[in-house]
Design a protein around this motif. Sequence first.
Motif, mmCIF file in Angstrom:
data_model
loop_
_atom_site.group_PDB
_atom_site.id
_atom_site.type_symbol
_atom_site.label_atom_id
_atom_site.label_comp_id
_atom_site.label_asym_id
_atom_site.label_seq_id
_atom_site.Cartn_x
_atom_site.Cartn_y
_atom_site.Cartn_z
ATOM 1 N N ASP A 161 17.083 23.044 62.823
ATOM 2 C CA ASP A 161 16.009 22.473 62.003
ATOM 3 C C ASP A 161 16.338 21.003 61.707
ATOM 4 N N GLU A 187 15.698 18.076 70.449
ATOM 5 C CA GLU A 187 14.340 18.166 71.007
ATOM 6 C C GLU A 187 14.370 18.716 72.430
ATOM 7 N N LYS A 204 13.746 26.015 74.986
ATOM 8 C CA LYS A 204 13.729 27.258 74.207
ATOM 9 C C LYS A 204 15.104 27.935 74.161
ATOM 10 N N GLN A 218 15.053 22.378 72.261
ATOM 11 C CA GLN A 218 13.838 23.076 71.845
ATOM 12 C C GLN A 218 12.857 23.211 72.999
ATOM 13 N N SER A 219 12.753 22.173 73.822
ATOM 14 C CA SER A 219 11.835 22.234 74.962
ATOM 15 C C SER A 219 12.266 23.295 75.978
ATOM 16 N N GLY A 246 18.125 25.340 70.229
ATOM 17 C CA GLY A 246 16.678 25.173 70.174
ATOM 18 C C GLY A 246 16.094 25.527 68.824
ATOM 19 N N ASN A 247 16.906 26.120 67.957
ATOM 20 C CA ASN A 247 16.445 26.501 66.623
ATOM 21 C C ASN A 247 17.095 25.684 65.516
#
Length: 99
Positions: A42, A28, A34, A31-32, A39-40
């Motif tokens: 799943d 997470e 990027k 991802q924040s 960040g990718n």
Amino acid sequence: MPLSVRVWTLPDMNLARCIHPDLNRLVEFAQSLKLPMLGNVDPYDDTRFNRMQMSLVVPELRMLADSAPGGAADAAQELLALTELVDAKPHRYLVFVGD
């Protein structure tokens, strides 16, 4: 369901595993920010990184080990240790296993 990470090789064999409780938090945070690789990831499916991709994943993990909050930084440290196993031989993968 929390993420886990394993080092997987052909034929279908697990060499190592990380079940750190803050893996979801680490993803997470990535991802924040990027981040292009982590960040990718799943969280609901498997995400696999090969040896060639480790050159992009490792710097992200190093940065997260230094800047991620709390236990997420510890999770990044554990994953850095696993990346060495992936880099040791061909046909090894760092696999994030989602639920």
